[in-house]
Design an enzyme around this catalytic site. Structure first.
Site, PDB file in Angstrom:
ATOM      1  NE  ARG A   1      66.765  29.386  -6.607  1.00 20.48           N
ATOM      2  CZ  ARG A   1      66.958  29.284  -7.922  1.00 20.48           C
ATOM      3  NH1 ARG A   1      67.435  30.319  -8.611  1.00 20.48           N
ATOM      4  NH2 ARG A   1      66.682  28.169  -8.561  1.00 20.48           N
TER       5      ARG A   1
ATOM      6  CE1 TYR B   1      77.332  39.241  14.223  1.00 21.94           C
ATOM      7  CE2 TYR B   1      77.628  38.099  12.140  1.00 21.94           C
ATOM      8  CZ  TYR B   1      77.106  38.145  13.426  1.00 21.94           C
ATOM      9  OH  TYR B   1      76.363  37.099  13.880  1.00 21.94           O
TER      10      TYR B   1
ATOM     11  CE  LYS C   1      71.611  39.583  15.023  1.00 18.47           C
ATOM     12  NZ  LYS C   1      72.847  40.040  14.423  1.00 18.47           N
TER      13      LYS C   1
HETATM   14  C1  LIG Z   1      73.899  39.492  13.549  1.00 22.71           C
HETATM   15  C2  LIG Z   1      74.675  40.405  12.684  1.00 22.71           C
HETATM   16  C3  LIG Z   1      75.033  40.054  11.371  1.00 22.71           C
HETATM   17  C4  LIG Z   1      74.727  38.696  10.783  1.00 22.71           C
HETATM   18  O1  LIG Z   1      73.359  38.477  10.643  1.00 22.71           O
HETATM   19  P1  LIG Z   1      72.649  37.035  10.678  1.00 22.71           P
HETATM   20  O2  LIG Z   1      71.222  37.377  10.515  1.00 22.71           O
HETATM   21  O3  LIG Z   1      73.003  36.403  11.979  1.00 22.71           O
HETATM   22  O4  LIG Z   1      73.211  36.258   9.523  1.00 22.71           O
HETATM   23  C5  LIG Z   1      75.716  41.001  10.605  1.00 22.71           C
HETATM   24  N1  LIG Z   1      76.039  42.207  11.111  1.00 22.71           N
HETATM   25  C6  LIG Z   1      75.720  42.565  12.366  1.00 22.71           C
HETATM   26  C7  LIG Z   1      76.127  43.915  12.869  1.00 22.71           C
HETATM   27  C8  LIG Z   1      75.033  41.685  13.195  1.00 22.71           C
HETATM   28  O5  LIG Z   1      74.752  42.053  14.454  1.00 22.71           O
END
Ligand SMILES: *Cc1c(COP(=O)(O)O)cnc(C)c1O
Length: 395
Positions: free
Chosen positions: A58, A111, A208
């Protein structure tokens, strides 16, 4: 590795030296929770911060460190920290930068879960926020309060692709000693580099484009200032504890190697699909920064290397027509998330943005006929053939 290498090289090499790990070409996976100390005295000096060695995953792990150094190099930041999700990264940076009764100024579109987090901060700690249109400098200036500690920006804004001028925001923020945080998820460092434009922190949902293969949930924070990042590591990351797992860090390192080639293909495919969509009789308004008619096309050219792989468009008709398109696609997968190899389609009004009241949603430009497409890496002709048969099929 040379500091001035290009990003296409950095995604593959930055932060890693094979000679440190028996010549292993790729960074090894240190799948361990803890590290044994060679002596009691060495254990003491590691805890005292006097010796560099590892203690417990951690607090630091060699696989995670490679990822963090690589991301810092890609965003041209001082240091980076990796988290177990994008939301863990967003919450870490906001906990780090705010205290009770502070104020956060946001772009008018963030988001959904970031919005949820802001509500939580307000209810529990009195940290207020405003969402404002950051189109012009005067509106931004007049929304700043004495208590404003952070300006939090998403650009492009999901799902309408509205852009915020990062250089302008950073300039105004500097005058008031306010930190600027940019959610760079939609672009990745390959397409947009907020720190180079004067912003202070970048956050990513690494789920992403950074991971890029739809197989991991993760997040990153990159800060311009190395000392501030060390503080964040020693406080919110250590004590709130949303640290990434070594295996997920390893997956992200694997994904990152192809970031530049993937993003170029995402952008190439999106260009082709946008062109086809534009001339289809069932398609109404299109939201894509690469479109010459996109109101902020010039800003896109100024601050983004290429317009990205995301396209939103309205279907001529009603909500049921949009839903029918989602039901008719076959190759394209009906799913939220983005930046994967697979092309994904979703309906913001009933999915990602369904918690926003309809009236608010429409003000943001999210109509019931709006569809969001994350253009994948398949042959664009196949993506278009699938989309076309779905569009042709509606009445
Ligand atoms: C998906 C997303 C998040 C959140 O991310 P996670 O990995 O799902 O926790 C934050 N900001 C944007 C623009 C996103 O597309």
């Amino acid at each position: 590795m040379k500091k001035n290498n290009r990003i296409e090289t950095k995604v593959i090499h930055a932060g890693y030296h094979p000679s440190d790990h028996a010549g292993s070409l790729t960074p090894p996976l240190f799948q361990t929770s803890t590290f044994s100390f060679p002596s009691a005295e060495e254990g003491e000096s590691r805890f005292a911060g006097e010796s560099e060695g590892h203690i417990y995953s951690r607090l630091g792990n060699p696989t995670i460190t490679v990822l963090e150094e690589r991301m810092a190099a890609l965003e041209n930041g001082g240091a980076a920290l990796a988290f177990t999700s994008g939301m863990a990264a967003v919450s870490a940076v906001l906990f780090h930068l705010t205290k009770s009764n502070d104020h956060i100024l946001c772009s008018d579109g963030i988001y959904g879960c970031t919005f949820g987090l802001l509500q939580l901060l307000k209810q529990k700690y009195g940290i207020d926020h405003d969402l404002i249109n950051m189109d012009d400098e005067e509106t931004l200036r007049s929304a700043i309060r004495d208590e404003t500690a952070v300006i939090y920006v998403e650009t492009p804004i999901n799902p309408t692709m509205k852009l915020v001028d990062l250089e302008m925001v950073a300039k105004v923020a500097k005058e008031h000693d306010i930190r600027v945080v940019v959610d760079n998820t939609f672009c990745s460092p390959y397409l947009q580099q907020p720190l180079a434009l004067g912003c202070d922190y970048v956050v990513h949902s690494a789920t992403k484009y950074i991971g890029g293969h739809g197989d991991v949930i993760a997040g990153m924070v990159v800060g311009a200032d190395k000392a501030e990042m060390a503080e964040m590591a020693a406080s919110v990351r250590k004590d709130i504890g949303g640290v990434i797992s070594p295996f997920d860090a390893w997956l992200l390192l694997r994904g990152l190697k192809t970031l530049a080639v993937r993003l170029d293909r995402h952008c190439d495919n999106a260009e082709k699909i946008a062109e086809k969509l534009k001339s289809h009789p069932k398609v109404g308004k299109m939201f894509y920064p690469g479109d010459e008619e996109f109101p902020q096309h010039a800003l896109a050219k100024k601050q983004m290397r290429r317009p990205g792989g995301m396209i939103s468009f309205e279907v001529k008709g009603a909500k049921k027509d949009a839903q029918e398109i989602l039901n008719r696609v076959q190759l394209i997968k009906l799913a939220v998330s983005l930046g994967d190899t697979e092309t994904l389609i979703q309906h913001p009004a009933t999915m990602t943005h369904s918690v926003i009241p309809k009236e608010e949603r429409e003000k943001m430009g999210i109509s019931d006929t709006l569809i969001r497409l994350s253009v994948g890496l398949e042959a664009w002709e196949d993506i278009w053939a699938d989309l076309k048969q779905a569009l042709d099929g509606i009445e």
